[in-house]
Design an enzyme around this catalytic site. Structure first.
Site, PDB file in Angstrom:
ATOM      1  CG  ASP A  25      -1.761   1.244   1.354  1.00  0.00           C
ATOM      2  OD1 ASP A  25      -1.770   2.059   0.409  1.00  0.00           O
ATOM      3  OD2 ASP A  25      -2.424   1.412   2.397  1.00  0.00           O
ATOM      4  CE  LYS A  86      -1.901   6.964  -3.259  1.00  0.00           C
ATOM      5  NZ  LYS A  86      -2.377   5.942  -2.296  1.00  0.00           N
ATOM      6  CD  GLU A 194      -5.248   3.402  -2.383  1.00  0.00           C
ATOM      7  OE1 GLU A 194      -6.119   4.175  -1.918  1.00  0.00           O
ATOM      8  OE2 GLU A 194      -4.080   3.767  -2.617  1.00  0.00           O
ATOM      9  CG  ASP A 219      -9.711   3.739   0.765  1.00  0.00           C
ATOM     10  OD1 ASP A 219      -9.224   4.262   1.777  1.00  0.00           O
ATOM     11  OD2 ASP A 219      -9.034   3.110  -0.073  1.00  0.00           O
TER      12      ASP A 219
END
Length: 584
Positions: A25, A86, A194, A219
């Site tokens: 992850d 990210k 994800e 999420d």
């Protein structure tokens, strides 16, 4: 629900060292890595014993730091320590989100080649791409796994990985993530969404009741937000609809609190300018992040900032935190409603609501979601680990396919069937400025779309195909991905020459396109492209240079560790010789 069971799925390299697949992850705030061990998912602790690793990378003239060490170094060198990268990967320097984030980061951003973003490290006088910083994180996670599985027989080979990405990542962001993995020396088995990874964990651990379920995964992580609606029926996971925001998460909630606390500091400490003071900015940021975490457990907390003779203290209530972020929380709920509309479902038809990501712990977010859906959300025991766990399970099944091919008699558990959807519509810019959609949003992938286009001008000898991604009627209002050209048409009146355009999205969500001449050209003449080639993607030369740079940092790290070990051995020998202690 039937048992979805992942076995240990290591394979050997040339009959020698063991090769172990991993799940990673690659998060905005933290990274997490796992592997199958003794038939169970093992989330691998880092060298500090923690199961999640801060997504920090820092540089000095002599050293590179990653993870916990880099976060500690941030205190001393905030301008040379990078985090939340990210949020930059696959983006343009002029993007609104990049401009907004740059104001609260202390490291410097610059415009790179093809309008991309680079990060400047003053300590080494060097620019780094987001892909390179992400590669340093991936190398670190790979090394964590290698050290964990090292035995007296040596270290295993860690090269195969399933890496997770937000479901709402666009084509450029997915390809950039894949490039980062290549730089890190990893073979990407799959770029896994994800929310899908999280749903796989819940099924694997038999959280869902038996029978076909309609699951909504919420999420909310450190920097991205996904809503995914899927059906789960034993081994089959089928995506129905996606919604979300690839630039919404805990970092934004932190930012609201930081702005508020900075303003209060200026008001209560006359003459101060915390936004322009490096040390104060860092202290306020760290205090606000901790306050956000505390407020998920308490109704109020105190923020205390040491500042010489002007120490600052401010009480923050949970209600104030909610007020500061109310519009962002509402954006989350709006995404849920949009996903339901796209899925053509009522909220009553959803059987399970799953919470994933660290920011899903915020009580107000949970309350809003429960009130909307009329269901108490299911919370993973380890919200920060759920995505890595799902990636690990998928990695084991992916490698099991290879081992089954190599050893046909080896028993392999039935793998889950994962079918995700395309998060954005993909199309072409027509001459009237409107977008011709070839692959609609929420089409199951792998996906393909075709259309036939004709020349729009007399004597036209080539056709240009600009490619866009988004939901707006006019192409210019969507995200430009790139373009390609099919040449070689014979001069002729408009409309006499034609070409068939085909878009394909693979199982990793990466787009390619082909145009084939139909009339007025050499029969069968084609032009094809990986669309991201024109969207700021690294060139082969850049990739080679970055791979060399990362490998050089890895070599220096190993040399520094070897020297430190030698110094330790010498010191230990010297201490022993000077001690009266008898070693038996």
């Amino acid at each position: 629900m039937a048992d979805i069971r992942a076995e240990d799925s290591a394979r050997t390299d040339g009959g020698q060292r063991e090769s172990i697949p991993i799940g990673i992850d690659l998060g905005t705030s933290f990274c997490c890595v796992g592997a199958m061990a003794n038939g169970k998912v093992e989330i691998i602790p880092n060298l500090e014993g923690k199961r999640i690793t801060p997504s920090y990378v820092g540089f000095s003239k002599e050293d590179r730091w990653v993870g916990e060490a880099a976060k500690a170094q941030y205190v001393k060198s905030p301008k040379n320590t990078f985090f939340e990268v990210k949020r930059l990967i696959g983006r343009k320097f002029i993007d609104t989100e990049v401009t907004r984030d740059a104001k609260r980061w202390q490291f410097e951003l610059r415009e790179g080649q093809k309008g991309g973003v680079v990060l400047w490290a003053d300590s080494v006088q060097k620019e780094f791409t987001p892909e390179e910083i992400s590669a340093h994180l991936l190398v670190h996670m790979k090394e964590i796994a290698e050290k964990f599985f090292t035995t007296g027989d040596g270290a295993p080979i860690i090269k195969d990985a399933v890496i997770t990405v937000p479901a709402y990542f666009n084509d450029a962001q997915r390809q950039a993530t894949k490039d980062a993995a290549t730089i890190a020396g990893l073979n990407v088995l799959e770029l896994m969404n994800e929310p899908t990874a999280a749903a796989l964990v819940f099924a694997h651990e038999k959280v869902f009741r038996a029978g076909k379920r309609t699951v909504l995964v919420f999420d909310l992580g450190g920097g991205t937000f996904d809503v995914s609606i899927m059906t789960v029926d034993e081994f089959a996971f089928v995506g129905v609809a996606l919604a979300g925001d690839a630039h919404l998460g805990g970092a934004d909630f932190d930012g609201r609190l930081i702005d508020y606390v900075s303003s209060e500091f200026e008001r209560k400490v006359p003459g101060s300018n915390p936004r322009a003071t490096v040390k104060l900015r860092r202290k306020i940021r760290e205090a606000c992040i901790q306050a956000k975490i505390d407020l998920s457990q308490m109704h109020a907390t105190n923020i205390m900032i040491e500042n010489g003779d002007d120490d600052f203290e401010l009480k923050i209530t949970r209600a104030k935190f909610e007020e500061l972020n109310m519009d962002l929380f509402q954006k989350c709920i709006d995404c849920v409603e949009r996903a339901l509309i796209d899925a053509q479902l009522t909220k009553e038809q959803v059987t399970d609501v799953v919470l994933v990501g660290g920011s899903s712990r915020i009580p107000y977010v949970q309350d809003l979601l429960e009130r909307l859906m009329g269901l108490k959300p299911l919370m993973c025991v380890h919200a920060d680990e759920a995505v890595a766990r799902g990636a690990t399970i998928q990695a084991s099944f992916r490698i099991a396919k290879f081992t089954q091919a190599e050893r046909p008699k080896a028993p392999v558990a039935p793998p889950p069937q994962l079918t995700d959807v395309v998060p954005f519509s993909i199309g072409l810019d027509l001459n009237n400025g409107k977008m011709r959609v070839l692959i609609p949003k929420n089409t199951k992938r792998p996906a393909e779309g075709k259309c036939t286009l004709i020349t729009s001008r007399d004597n036209q000898t080539s056709m240009l195909f600009p490619v866009y991604q988004g939901e707006n009627e006019f192409a210019v209002d969507n995200v430009y991905l790139g373009s390609f050209t099919l040449a070689g048409f014979e001069p002729a009146p408009r409309g006499k020459a034609s070409a068939e355009v085909t878009f394909s999205v693979d199982e990793n969500g990466i787009l390619s396109a082909t145009a084939e001449a139909k009339t007025g050209n050499v029969p069968g003449r084609t032009a094809s492209v990986k669309i991201t080639a024109d969207k700021g993607r690294l060139s082969d030369e850049q990739m080679a240079g970055i791979v060399h740079s990362v490998e050089e940092y890895n070599r220096r790290d190993r040399a520094n560790q070897a020297r430190a070990q030698e110094e330790y051995e010498r010191d230990r020998t010297r201490v022993r010789h000077g001690s009266s202690l008898v070693v038996r």
